[in-house]
Design a protein around this motif. Structure first.
Motif, mmCIF file in Angstrom:
data_model
loop_
_atom_site.group_PDB
_atom_site.id
_atom_site.type_symbol
_atom_site.label_atom_id
_atom_site.label_comp_id
_atom_site.label_asym_id
_atom_site.label_seq_id
_atom_site.Cartn_x
_atom_site.Cartn_y
_atom_site.Cartn_z
ATOM 1 N N ASP A 177 35.934 -8.653 -11.627
ATOM 2 C CA ASP A 177 36.655 -9.458 -12.621
ATOM 3 C C ASP A 177 36.021 -10.809 -12.871
ATOM 4 O O ASP A 177 36.606 -11.655 -13.552
ATOM 5 C CB ASP A 177 38.119 -9.633 -12.205
ATOM 6 C CG ASP A 177 38.277 -10.376 -10.875
ATOM 7 O OD1 ASP A 177 37.261 -10.861 -10.330
ATOM 8 O OD2 ASP A 177 39.418 -10.461 -10.387
ATOM 9 N N CYS A 178 34.812 -11.057 -12.320
ATOM 10 C CA CYS A 178 34.088 -12.324 -12.495
ATOM 11 C C CYS A 178 34.825 -13.512 -11.867
ATOM 12 O O CYS A 178 34.541 -14.672 -12.191
ATOM 13 C CB CYS A 178 33.817 -12.619 -13.966
ATOM 14 S SG CYS A 178 32.628 -11.514 -14.743
ATOM 15 N N GLY A 179 35.756 -13.259 -10.975
ATOM 16 C CA GLY A 179 36.500 -14.343 -10.338
ATOM 17 C C GLY A 179 35.627 -15.203 -9.444
ATOM 18 O O GLY A 179 34.564 -14.788 -8.973
ATOM 19 N N LEU A 180 36.125 -16.416 -9.172
ATOM 20 C CA LEU A 180 35.383 -17.387 -8.368
ATOM 21 C C LEU A 180 35.747 -17.323 -6.894
ATOM 22 O O LEU A 180 35.124 -18.007 -6.081
ATOM 23 C CB LEU A 180 35.651 -18.803 -8.896
ATOM 24 C CG LEU A 180 35.312 -19.068 -10.365
ATOM 25 C CD1 LEU A 180 35.627 -20.520 -10.725
ATOM 26 C CD2 LEU A 180 33.853 -18.760 -10.643
ATOM 27 N N GLN A 181 36.756 -16.531 -6.536
ATOM 28 C CA GLN A 181 37.235 -16.534 -5.157
ATOM 29 C C GLN A 181 36.384 -15.722 -4.202
ATOM 30 O O GLN A 181 36.606 -15.735 -2.985
ATOM 31 C CB GLN A 181 38.690 -16.043 -5.104
ATOM 32 C CG GLN A 181 38.892 -14.580 -5.504
ATOM 33 C CD GLN A 181 39.172 -14.398 -6.983
ATOM 34 O OE1 GLN A 181 38.545 -15.035 -7.811
ATOM 35 N NE2 GLN A 181 40.122 -13.517 -7.300
ATOM 36 N N GLY A 182 35.382 -15.017 -4.704
ATOM 37 C CA GLY A 182 34.524 -14.226 -3.846
ATOM 38 C C GLY A 182 35.223 -12.967 -3.353
ATOM 39 O O GLY A 182 36.321 -12.613 -3.805
ATOM 40 N N VAL A 183 34.565 -12.282 -2.401
ATOM 41 C CA VAL A 183 35.118 -11.044 -1.834
ATOM 42 C C VAL A 183 35.023 -11.164 -0.316
ATOM 43 O O VAL A 183 33.988 -10.852 0.272
ATOM 44 C CB VAL A 183 34.355 -9.806 -2.330
ATOM 45 C CG1 VAL A 183 35.032 -8.532 -1.843
ATOM 46 C CG2 VAL A 183 34.245 -9.787 -3.846
ATOM 47 N N PRO A 184 36.077 -11.621 0.327
ATOM 48 C CA PRO A 184 35.998 -11.849 1.768
ATOM 49 C C PRO A 184 35.925 -10.579 2.609
ATOM 50 O O PRO A 184 35.358 -10.593 3.702
ATOM 51 C CB PRO A 184 37.292 -12.626 2.063
ATOM 52 C CG PRO A 184 38.233 -12.251 0.968
ATOM 53 C CD PRO A 184 37.367 -12.043 -0.240
ATOM 54 N N ASP A 185 36.472 -9.473 2.115
ATOM 55 C CA ASP A 185 36.502 -8.246 2.904
ATOM 56 C C ASP A 185 35.129 -7.580 2.940
ATOM 57 O O ASP A 185 34.376 -7.609 1.957
ATOM 58 C CB ASP A 185 37.521 -7.267 2.324
ATOM 59 C CG ASP A 185 38.940 -7.805 2.372
ATOM 60 O OD1 ASP A 185 39.224 -8.636 3.266
ATOM 61 O OD2 ASP A 185 39.751 -7.415 1.511
ATOM 62 N N SER A 186 34.820 -6.951 4.074
ATOM 63 C CA SER A 186 33.528 -6.275 4.205
ATOM 64 C C SER A 186 33.447 -5.029 3.327
ATOM 65 O O SER A 186 32.359 -4.614 2.913
ATOM 66 C CB SER A 186 33.280 -5.894 5.670
ATOM 67 O OG SER A 186 34.322 -5.038 6.144
ATOM 68 N N VAL A 187 34.586 -4.423 3.051
ATOM 69 C CA VAL A 187 34.667 -3.285 2.132
ATOM 70 C C VAL A 187 35.756 -3.597 1.115
ATOM 71 O O VAL A 187 36.889 -3.896 1.481
ATOM 72 C CB VAL A 187 35.001 -1.979 2.876
ATOM 73 C CG1 VAL A 187 35.237 -0.850 1.867
ATOM 74 C CG2 VAL A 187 33.885 -1.610 3.847
ATOM 75 N N SER A 188 35.383 -3.556 -0.154
ATOM 76 C CA SER A 188 36.364 -3.916 -1.183
ATOM 77 C C SER A 188 35.986 -3.292 -2.514
ATOM 78 O O SER A 188 34.812 -3.309 -2.915
ATOM 79 C CB SER A 188 36.449 -5.431 -1.343
ATOM 80 O OG SER A 188 37.288 -5.779 -2.429
#
Length: 633
Positions: A177-188
């Motif tokens: 979604d082009c969000g700025l919050q990143g992806v903290p989970d190792s699998v997502s």
């Protein structure tokens, strides 16, 4: 301050904020340049005048020999106010990054690195580690922002095809979604590693259509047009990140090929994009173009790097063994000749792409002077291929006075069938400081008929325009450079890409924004050669999808050939003078009289070719005159 005599050869520009002197080329908007059928190339632009105001244009003879000492050495450091040196070019404009893509408090912010360029119509699309910017360059002297699209995902390599835009994503923090919050989970399932596809019918309001996920993401990609398939466009994906979990993307796995025949290593991805339904884009093949390649020989570290490492605290880094390549960094395709050049780790590959969806390796070269094969460029007739070496990865100083000329350079090969034969190296020759990231990077051809001329980015080494018509003796013919971003430490900056587009050189400056230049006449490149290059026009351009250069009928083309024959003594001086006189006379005529005069000139030139020192070029001149005659009504 350099002497006035040297300023007549190469301008050392003390302040980029002062107005530039105008030239006859400078005020010509992109839309007003004479037109030809869409193709590729690269060049440079800016006159040898100081930005402090108008200065006399150098005599052509003064612009043949590079100025000495080299004014690129010792330039003042600065972010937007660094010292500049320029030779046989003119700066048309310098445009800082837009508000969303600059951190005023942190020069060289790694989250806001400007990256590669693509072009469509009057627009330059500039990738960035946090998304992309679209610039309206219809007035090259004053580019304006059309849109700034924030979408983090690593370097965001960009390409366009008509109303579609493709953007690479490789970072593990990139989101669907082009969000700025990143992806903290190792699998997502929120993570995006692959290709984003946008509809840019309304380029000011791009519409995110879909994405194609890949196991290793997309560090770079190449849009490939198939001359035999008008319903689809293809994308070659080069991913260099670790293989993601199969829990995140089914089918992904790693390991050696002899242990895991389904490994996502040792291959590229080919995506087919239906033009009538781009949302149905999907991977159609994963060619294993690295099969059986072993570890190439690479050179050792430089003495300066060994000494610097010894000064760093902590234990030495372990030496990691290297095998054969598992991915390409970049692939340049040339559909008109059915070939591609792959810069793939420790090898330069030659690929047969007649079957676009299933490219096959037909040749490979390695070179112990190369560290990291980065990109490739063919000359227009497909008789040569140039590979660049991004030694140090682009973030290190690799143009120091102690660095070898052969390291971090270009390697030029002649090409016969599937055989590549090494000829020489080319490297921007001005020594840079230890605080300037500098190495060979992205460039393109400049469409000068009869010559192989290229403009190339060298990060903080600036841009260099060079002639590689003689593959054994490449020669620099123009340049632009700034001082380092900082005089006390290395801060990333410089030109990521420098490409010729519709009469101008456009450069993506990592930290300073967008630069536009134009070539100026010199003893190394005539006004008619520049005017002939300006005839080549593109509706859109991705440099890695290299188009065949074709020049429309114009008097500038035979005049360019005559300038070359005079410069190299390829045809006797009296015959050149007579041809120039007859060409000028024909230009003043019209209709059948002009056609007859041109036909007679072409016939005489055919006869001159037999005794000429450069018979090939004389025949090319004759063909250009014949084409001009055929265009008359």
């Amino acid at each position: 301050m350099r002497s006035a005599a040297r300023l007549n050869q190469a301008a050392v520009v003390p302040s980029p904020d002062l107005p530039m002197a105008a030239s006859s080329f400078a005020r010509r908007p992109l839309g007003s340049i004479p037109c030809a059928i869409g193709l590729l190339s690269l060049a440079a632009c800016a006159s040898s005048s100081s930005s402090a105001g108008a200065t006399p244009q150098p005599a052509l003879s003064a612009a043949v020999v590079p100025p000495s000492p080299d004014p690129r050495v010792g330039l003042r450091a600065g972010w937007m106010d660094a010292g500049e040196a320029i030779w046989n070019l003119r700066v048309v404009s310098r445009t800082p990054p837009s508000e969303k893509f600059i951190n005023q408090s942190t020069p060289g912010d790694r989250r806001l690195v400007n990256s590669d360029l693509s072009f469509v119509g009057n627009y330059a699309v500039q990738g960035n580690y946090s998304g992309y910017q679209v610039w309206d360059i219809s007035n090259p002297s004053k580019p304006t922002l059309r849109t700034a699209y924030v979408c983090p995902g690593s370097q965001s390599d960009v390409s366009v095809y008509r109303n579609l835009m493709f953007v690479s994503g490789e970072a593990t923090s990139g989101r669907v979604d082009c969000g700025l919050q990143g992806v903290p989970d190792s699998v997502s399932l929120d993570r995006l590693r692959g290709i984003r596809i946008f509809d840019i019918t309304d380029i000011g309001n791009p519409k995110y259509l879909t994405n194609v996920q890949t196991c290793r993401g997309s560090h770079t990609h190449t849009v490939v047009t198939d001359p035999n398939d008008s319903a689809n466009v293809y994308v070659y994906v080069s991913g260099s990140a670790p293989v993601r979990s199969p829990s995140e993307l089914p089918g992904c796995s790693s390991g050696a090929l002899d242990e895991n025949p389904n490994t996502a290593l040792f291959r590229i991805e080919v995506i087919r994009v239906p033009l009538a339904a781009p949302e149905r884009a999907a991977i159609v093949s994963s060619p294993r173009i690295f099969d059986s390649l072993t570890a190439p020989v690479r050179h050792a570290e430089s003495a300066a790097d060994i000494a610097a490492r010894a000064q760093r605290p902590g234990p030495p880094r372990p030496v990691v063994g290297r095998g054969g390549p598992t991915q390409c960094h970049d692939i340049t395709v040339y559909p008109a000749i059915g070939l591609a050049g792959g810069a793939c780790g420790g090898y330069g590959l030659l690929l047969d792409i007649h079957d676009v969806a299933h490219p096959k390796r037909i040749g490979a070269v390695a070179d112990s002077n190369f560290s990291f094969w980065h990109s490739a460029t063919f000359n227009n007739d497909g008789s040569k291929v140039l590979f660049s070496d991004e030694w140090g990865g682009g973030a290190a100083p690799r143009c120091r006075v102690t660095d070898k000329h052969e390291w971090g350079a270009d390697a030029i090969f002649t090409l016969v069938g599937g055989t590549m034969t090494f000829q020489s190296y080319y490297k921007m020759s001005a020594p840079q400081t230890p605080f300037e990231n500098c190495v060979a990077h992205n460039g393109s051809l400049i469409p000068v008929p009869g010559r192989d001329i290229m403009v190339q980015a060298w990060y903080q080494g600036g841009i260099s325009v060079f002639d590689w018509t003689d593959p054994a003796h490449p020669k620099e013919i123009a340049y632009f450079d700034r001082g380092p971003m900082d005089s006390t430490k290395l801060v990333d900056g410089g030109s990521w890409s420098a490409y010729w587009y519709n009469g101008y050189i456009v450069s993506s400056e990592i930290s300073r924004g967008l630069d536009i230049y134009e070539l100026v006449p010199s003893g190394l490149l005539s006004r008619d050669e520049i005017e002939a290059a300006r005839l080549v026009r593109f509706e859109f351009l991705n440099v890695q999808d290299q188009p065949k250069l074709v020049w429309p009928p114009s008097f500038a083309v035979p005049r360019a050939y005559l300038d070359q024959l005079a410069r190299t003594n390829g045809l006797g001086g009296e015959r050149v003078s007579l041809a120039r006189k007859d060409l000028a006379r024909a230009e003043k005529l019209s209709g059948q009289a002009r056609k007859d005069a041109l036909t007679q000139l072409a016939s005489r030139l055919d006869g001159d070719a037999a005794g000429a020192a450069d018979a090939t070029k004389v025949r090319a001149l004759s063909a250009a005159v014949t084409g001009l005659a055929s265009a008359q009504r």
